[in-house]
Design a protein around this motif. Structure first.
Motif, PDB file in Angstrom:
ATOM      1  N   THR A  51       0.753  -0.994  -0.161  1.00 29.75           N
ATOM      2  CA  THR A  51       0.046   0.043   0.067  1.00 29.75           C
ATOM      3  C   THR A  51       0.794   1.212  -0.149  1.00 29.75           C
ATOM      4  O   THR A  51       1.965   1.303   0.195  1.00 29.75           O
ATOM      5  N   SER A  52       0.348   2.300  -0.236  1.00 30.39           N
ATOM      6  CA  SER A  52       1.192   3.746  -0.323  1.00 30.39           C
ATOM      7  C   SER A  52       1.750   3.893   1.291  1.00 30.39           C
ATOM      8  O   SER A  52       2.960   4.299   1.330  1.00 30.39           O
ATOM      9  N   GLU A  53       1.018   3.606   2.168  1.00 29.41           N
ATOM     10  CA  GLU A  53       1.372   3.637   3.588  1.00 29.41           C
ATOM     11  C   GLU A  53       2.555   2.786   3.905  1.00 29.41           C
ATOM     12  O   GLU A  53       3.544   3.187   4.702  1.00 29.41           O
ATOM     13  N   GLU A  54       2.632   1.584   3.173  1.00 29.50           N
ATOM     14  CA  GLU A  54       3.764   0.564   3.550  1.00 29.50           C
ATOM     15  C   GLU A  54       4.816   0.968   2.854  1.00 29.50           C
ATOM     16  O   GLU A  54       5.970   0.795   3.035  1.00 29.50           O
ATOM     17  N   GLU A  55       4.645   1.690   1.558  1.00 27.01           N
ATOM     18  CA  GLU A  55       5.697   2.102   0.841  1.00 27.01           C
ATOM     19  C   GLU A  55       6.538   3.089   1.519  1.00 27.01           C
ATOM     20  O   GLU A  55       7.836   3.228   1.496  1.00 27.01           O
TER      21      GLU A  55
END
Length: 79
Positions: A51-55
């Motif tokens: 996800t963008s948060e994980e990235e």
């Protein structure tokens, strides 16, 4: 210069860092938990499931890893 979002490396200073004695040198290392998280996120990235948060989290951890590599190299060079 590329702009990218990341969790600040300082986020893990209290909980994700340990100092380990290796051959009479004190080197910066990730805790087992942070190392596991790095591996988990790296696998998810390779599989295309981040996800963008994980990235942003992975980017911050990788930046911290680069910082530790530089610091540990200097500690080793000065010993």
């Amino acid at each position: 210069m590329i702009t990218q979002m990341m969790v600040q490396p300082s986020f893990w200073v209290e909980s994700g860092i340990k100092i380990s004695k290796i051959r009479n040198l004190h080197l910066f290392k990730f805790t087992d938990e942070l190392q596991s998280r790095l591996e988990e996120l790296s696998l998810k990235r390779k599989a295309g499931f981040l996800t963008s948060e994980e990235e942003a989290e992975l980017t911050g951890i990788l930046e911290l890893d680069r910082i530790f590599t530089l610091l540990n190299a200097r500690i080793i060079a000065e010993s």
